[in-house]
Write an enzyme that holds these catalytic residues in place. Structure first.
Site, short mmCIF file in Angstrom:
data_model
loop_
_atom_site.label_atom_id
_atom_site.label_comp_id
_atom_site.label_asym_id
_atom_site.label_seq_id
_atom_site.Cartn_x
_atom_site.Cartn_y
_atom_site.Cartn_z
N SER A 257 -9.83 1.79 2.88
CA SER A 257 -8.76 2.42 2.48
C SER A 257 -8.03 2.02 1.31
O SER A 257 -7.14 2.22 0.34
CB SER A 257 -8.23 4.08 3.13
N LYS B 203 1.15 -1.83 0.11
CA LYS B 203 -0.04 0.38 -0.12
C LYS B 203 0.29 0.91 -0.17
O LYS B 203 1.86 1.34 0.71
CB LYS B 203 -1.05 0.00 0.93
N SER C 176 -9.75 -0.87 7.01
CA SER C 176 -8.81 0.04 6.25
C SER C 176 -8.92 -1.28 5.52
O SER C 176 -8.30 -1.77 4.48
CB SER C 176 -8.24 1.02 5.80
N1 GLN Z 1 -12.86 4.55 6.59
C1 GLN Z 1 -12.57 4.82 7.74
C2 GLN Z 1 -11.80 6.93 7.86
O1 GLN Z 1 -11.90 6.13 6.92
C3 GLN Z 1 -11.15 3.64 8.41
C4 GLN Z 1 -10.47 4.43 7.10
C5 GLN Z 1 -8.52 3.39 7.47
O2 GLN Z 1 -8.56 2.49 8.37
N2 GLN Z 1 -7.34 3.29 7.74
O3 GLN Z 1 -11.43 6.79 8.30
#
Ligand code: GLN
Length: 485
Positions: A153, A78, A177
């Site tokens: 994400s 990532k 995410s």
């Molecule tokens: N969707 C959540 C956020 O926007 C979690 C994102 C993540 O785990 N990086 O913060």
């Protein structure tokens, strides 16, 4: 042998060890697969083809009888994880062209294990999002239906594995995410315990929640990947001083006597019936394998979402203060220093990141700190206590991962609340710092559904054992999307 892009990490490892396959052949095949599918799926931000082939050649030449299971295995990372000499953007225009001078510890560990990196994977900007649509560069598509999002994400990390571009990848999980995109793309994903994996070189989003973890087809593959990246790192003050068990050796296939809690709050209102049904059927399989089911309650679950959306933006607003157009990435020059900072941040942060910075700055500001941030920390303690209470009765918890299957591209982009609700079942886990595994558990309307298993701190072995036992008697993790039509 199956086609090369269908090999799991374990199967590729066996074929490499026996000499039936070389890392160069596998790497070439996967680079071809990427070239073929990338126009449709948009999972990668950078493909490091030449570098990968060099690394594969080295892996083939240096193979010994004692080489570990990741020796010569192609993977991808990532784009929030620093890679020396390879652009690392966090999906943000504010880091356009930024090339880190050092590797994250996880990258060093994968290299030391002989793994071959094929490149960097797309994600929501600074990992803020649940759909991979907030990336400044591209929208990754779900391999099961390219009109839909892969989740986020870490959407690139999930989509690349689901599409057979790589057999495994790394993502990060601050509120879901890793787990939500794993569920939406029909692959397995693990968020380790806070402190289990070093975050040195991970570009921070919310430091009390962030954790790095692997994606792959199976729990058995995740065991191999976690074994390589876990462990104490003196360069990360939050990394735990605990020995790393042999995760692969923990996969006994035996679930007899295990107590599995089913928290009623996780079958939330508005959950798609097909998701609830596939999850309940998966939980029944665990029971058939000898686990005892216990229905229980985690009463503070409903506060996890508001708590998270105070704490995560507050931490993000401080972590992102460093992007000022002076130290990292490109600069939008203005008349004065302040103009430059304002122009750079105003133009180069996307809308969602700006929203989080404003929310977080507000929650931390004088007069509001006690009302919001301190309060959220207190509620966080209650959420953590819910898990402690549950784990005094059961060994692990089984829940849905996402209330819905993959949604359409564009569907939630202008409705932040709907987007935030994607994570109701995953956020509490980060607030408590416990580990959780997602395994594919069926389909609803032809789209994948994932079962979430939550464990006690540092009990990844038990999670992986349960996930692997489930995968020994179910077909879901072996099903691949039909992509080359
Ligand atoms: N969707 C959540 C956020 O926007 C979690 C994102 C993540 O785990 N990086 O913060």
């Amino acid at each position: 042998m199956r086609e090369l892009h269908q090999l799991t990490v374990a199967a590729a490892s066996t074929a490499l060890a026996s000499g039936e396959l070389t890392s160069v052949a596998l790497t070439e095949a996967l680079l071809e697969r990427i070239a073929l599918l990338e126009p449709k799926l948009q999972a990668f931000l950078t493909v490091t083809g030449e570098h990968a082939l060099d690394a594969a050649r080295t892996a083939d030449l240096s193979r010994r009888a004692t080489s570990g299971p990741l020796h010569g295995i192609p993977l991808a990372i990532k784009d929030v994880i620093s890679t020396r000499g390879v652009p690392t953007t966090c999906g943000s225009a504010i880091l356009d062209g930024f090339v880190p001078p050092y590797n994250a510890t996880v990258v060093e560990r994968l290299e030391a294990a002989g793994a071959v990196s094929l490149g960097k994977l797309n994600c929501d900007e600074f990992a803020m999002g649940s759909s991979t649509e907030t990336s400044a560069y591209k929208v990754t598509r779900n391999p099961w239906d390219p009109d839909r999002v892969p989740g986020g994400s870490s959407g690139g990390s999930a989509a690349a594995v689901a599409a057979g571009m790589v057999p495994g990848s790394l993502g990060t999980d601050t509120g879901g995410s890793i787990r939500q995109p794993a569920a939406l793309c029909g692959v397995s994903g693990l968020k380790p315990t806070y402190g289990r994996v070093s975050r040195y070189g991970l570009i921070a989003y919310a430091s009390s929640l962030d954790q790095i973890g692997p994606f792959a087809w199976s729990a058995a593959d995740l065991a191999l990947l976690l074994g390589a990246i876990a462990g104490h790192d003196p360069r990360d003050g939050t990394s735990a001083q605990r020995t790393v068990p042999d995760y692969a050796a923990a996969l006994t296939g035996d679930l007899r006597g295990l107590r599995v809690g089913v928290p009623r709050e996780y079958f939330v209102e508005g959950m798609e019936p097909g998701v609830a049904q596939a999850t309940r059927e998966a939980i029944a399989v665990l029971r058939d394998q000898g686990a005892t089911l216990v229905e229980l309650s985690l009463p503070h679950t409903k506060y996890a979402l508001p708590t998270y959306y105070i704490i995560a933006p507050a931490e993000a607003s401080t972590n992102l203060a460093r992007y000022d157009g002076v130290r990292y990435g490109p600069r939008e020059a203005g008349e004065s220093m302040w103009d430059t900072i304002e122009l750079t941040r105003g133009r180069r942060f996307g809308a969602e990141v700006r929203r989080r910075i404003m929310l977080g700055t507000y929650a931390l500001s004088a007069g509001y700190y006690d009302a919001y941030y301190r309060r959220a920390q207190q509620v966080r303690t209650l959420i953590k206590a819910d898990f402690e209470q549950a784990f005094s009765q059961v060994d692990l918890l089984a829940t849905p991962t996402s209330p819905t299957v993959a949604f359409k591209v564009g569907q939630r982009l202008n409705d932040p609340l709907a987007m935030y609700l994607s994570d109701v079942c995953t956020l509490p886990v980060n607030l408590a710092g416990v580990p959780a595994l997602v395994v594919p558990c069926g389909f609803s309307e032809s789209l994948p559904v994932g079962l979430q298993l939550i464990g006690r701190p540092f009990e990844e072995e038990l999670l992986l054992r349960a996930g692997d036992a489930y995968q020994q008697v179910t077909p879901w993790h072996t099903q691949r999307p039909d992509l080359v039509a």
